[in-house]
Scaffold this active site. Structure first.
Site, PDB file in Angstrom:
ATOM      1  CE1 TYR A 144      -3.221  -2.960   0.937  1.00  0.00           C
ATOM      2  CE2 TYR A 144      -4.553  -0.984   1.052  1.00  0.00           C
ATOM      3  CZ  TYR A 144      -4.457  -2.355   0.951  1.00  0.00           C
ATOM      4  OH  TYR A 144      -5.589  -3.103   0.862  1.00  0.00           O
ATOM      5  CE  LYS A 193       2.796 -18.133  -1.718  1.00  0.00           C
ATOM      6  NZ  LYS A 193       1.940 -19.330  -1.744  1.00  0.00           N
ATOM      7  CG  ASP A 225      -0.966 -20.569  -0.341  1.00  0.00           C
ATOM      8  OD1 ASP A 225      -0.431 -20.448   0.789  1.00  0.00           O
ATOM      9  OD2 ASP A 225      -0.463 -21.253  -1.248  1.00  0.00           O
ATOM     10  CG  ASP A 249      -7.721  -5.222   1.699  1.00  0.00           C
ATOM     11  OD1 ASP A 249      -8.720  -4.791   2.318  1.00  0.00           O
ATOM     12  OD2 ASP A 249      -7.635  -5.231   0.457  1.00  0.00           O
ATOM     13  CG  ASP A 253     -13.288  -7.780   2.094  1.00  0.00           C
ATOM     14  OD1 ASP A 253     -13.064  -6.958   3.011  1.00  0.00           O
ATOM     15  OD2 ASP A 253     -13.818  -7.472   1.009  1.00  0.00           O
TER      16      ASP A 253
HETATM   17  C1  IPM Z   1     -10.247  -1.770   3.902  1.00  0.00           C
HETATM   18  C2  IPM Z   1     -10.498  -1.257   2.497  1.00  0.00           C
HETATM   19  C3  IPM Z   1      -9.372  -0.307   2.112  1.00  0.00           C
HETATM   20  C4  IPM Z   1      -8.068  -1.065   2.219  1.00  0.00           C
HETATM   21  C5  IPM Z   1      -9.527   0.319   0.717  1.00  0.00           C
HETATM   22  C6  IPM Z   1     -10.825   1.074   0.585  1.00  0.00           C
HETATM   23  C7  IPM Z   1      -8.360   1.195   0.348  1.00  0.00           C
HETATM   24  O1  IPM Z   1     -10.620  -2.315   1.606  1.00  0.00           O
HETATM   25  O2  IPM Z   1     -10.197  -0.958   4.834  1.00  0.00           O
HETATM   26  O3  IPM Z   1     -10.113  -2.986   4.051  1.00  0.00           O
HETATM   27  O4  IPM Z   1      -7.703  -1.792   1.279  1.00  0.00           O
HETATM   28  O5  IPM Z   1      -7.401  -0.954   3.246  1.00  0.00           O
HETATM   29 MG    MG Z   2     -10.582  -4.229   2.515  1.00  0.00          MG
END
Ligand code: IPM
Ligand code: MG
Length: 358
Positions: A144, A193, A225, A249, A253
């Protein structure tokens, strides 16, 4: 005299503007019940700030955050600003510099499955019942924030992102993970990794060395993975997961879906003077303005604010219990809706949680 807590409020874009007011409602009621005083001050961020002052992260917004006791953020970004060059879009120009500017290197994302929502997950009930894990995602390093570049080639272009980590950067996030594990089930899974990436090899060496200071905590290393697979195969094996920015990240999710919806995943970003609390989901432009958004991730982020910034554990738990009670009674926003449950909109969900607070 009760103490005054100054909270910077950055609703941002899309559903951010709908969910943040619900969390504020909940905090205000907590203030009444527990005799705490909150002063909320709002500032623009993201696309909303581009539209109003021409900059995704205005200096005045960052300054407000720096002089507040905590920050409550909704979400940033949306199709309206996607025409901008990538570095000027709300995500890159607001969220990342805000995290960096406040020194928030540790992003905590707790994933616990609410019994009432077991049926809302796409996974089998016996896989997810009882899941209670927390991810410590490194937030100000890695891909990032590494150098980026593009250059023309004879055959198209070359694009470069760099993945950099230093020993101190790894140590400080790993330390927080070990400390947290001590107060939980005493297990840390460090995700990397290392079979491919040099930064991961440094990550693994550093975490292994640090682990000698925490002999009471079990340390396990896992490739990313494999971790992605284990999270849906047998998520109960996890207590504390610590990992670098990009892996965190993606894995969070995925982990969110154990709870039934990413609309349930709260987060706290710590490490600097002022911490930031935001739902883990984005601005969801597809449902924005329709009162469909689930405010619970933001409300649960407000609970994390009480816990981590203000050291108000009882008040944090009061919010969490109110959320459990509302879900137990069958109220659901569209993202969690199942047959036989009671459909409510964003505001109704916020009101229900507020009424349940004790
Ligand atoms: C999160 C989001 C952000 C990230 C994006 C919106 C830049 O996906 O907070 O997880 O990748 O950190
Ligand atoms: Mg995210």
């Amino acid at each position: 005299m009760s103490k005054l807590y100054k909270i910077a409020v950055l609703p941002g874009d899309g559903i951010g503007k709908e969910i943040v007011p619900e969390a504020i409602k909940v905090l205000k009621r907590i203030g009444e019940l527990y005799d705490l005083e909150f002063a909320f001050e709002e500032a623009p961020i993201g696309g909303a700030a581009i539209d109003s002052v021409g900059k995704a992260l205005p200096e005045s917004t960052l300054a407000l955050c720096q002089k507040s006791d905590a920050v409550l953020l909704g979400a940033v970004g949306g199709p309206k600003w996607d025409f901008l060059p990538a570095p000027e879009r709300p995500e890159a120009a607001a969220l990342l510099p805000l995290r960096k500017g406040l020194g928030l290197f540790a992003n905590l994302r707790p994933v616990s499955v609410f019994p009432a929502l077991v049926g809302a997950s796409t996974l089998k009930p016996d896989v997810i019942t009882g899941v209670d894990l927390i991810v410590f995602r490194e937030l100000t390093g890695g891909l990032y924030f590494g150098e980026k570049s593009r250059r023309p080639l004879d055959s198209g272009e070359e694009a470069i992102d760099t993945l950099v980590y230093t020993t101190p950067e790894i140590e400080r996030i790993a330390r927080l993970a070990f400390e947290a594990a001590r107060k939980r089930r005493k297990k840390v899974t460090s995700v990397d990794k290392a079979n491919v990436l040099e930064s991961s090899r440094l990550w693994r060496e550093t975490v292994t060395r640090l682990a000698t200071e925490y002999p009471d905590v079990e340390l396990e290393h896992m490739y990313v993975d494999n971790c992605a697979m284990q999270l849906i195969r047998y998520p109960k094996q996890f207590d504390v997961i610590v990992t670098e920015n990009m892996f965190g990240d993606i894995l969070t999710d995925e982990a969110a879906m154990l709870t039934g919806s990413i609309g349930m995943l709260a987060s706290a970003s710590l490490g600097g003077q002022v911490a930031l609390y935001e739902p883990s989901h984005g601005s969801a432009p597809d449902i924005a303005g329709q009162k469909k958004a689930n405010p619970l991730a933001t409300i649960l982020s407000a609970a994390m604010m009480l816990r981590y910034s203000f050291n108000r554990e009882a008040e944090a738990q009061a919010i969490e219990k109110a959320v459990v009670a509302v879900l137990d009674e069958g109220y659901r926003t569209p993202d969690l809706m199942e047959q036989g449950m009671k459909a409510v909109n964003t505001e109704e969900m916020g009101n229900l949680v507020t009424q349940k607070l004790r």
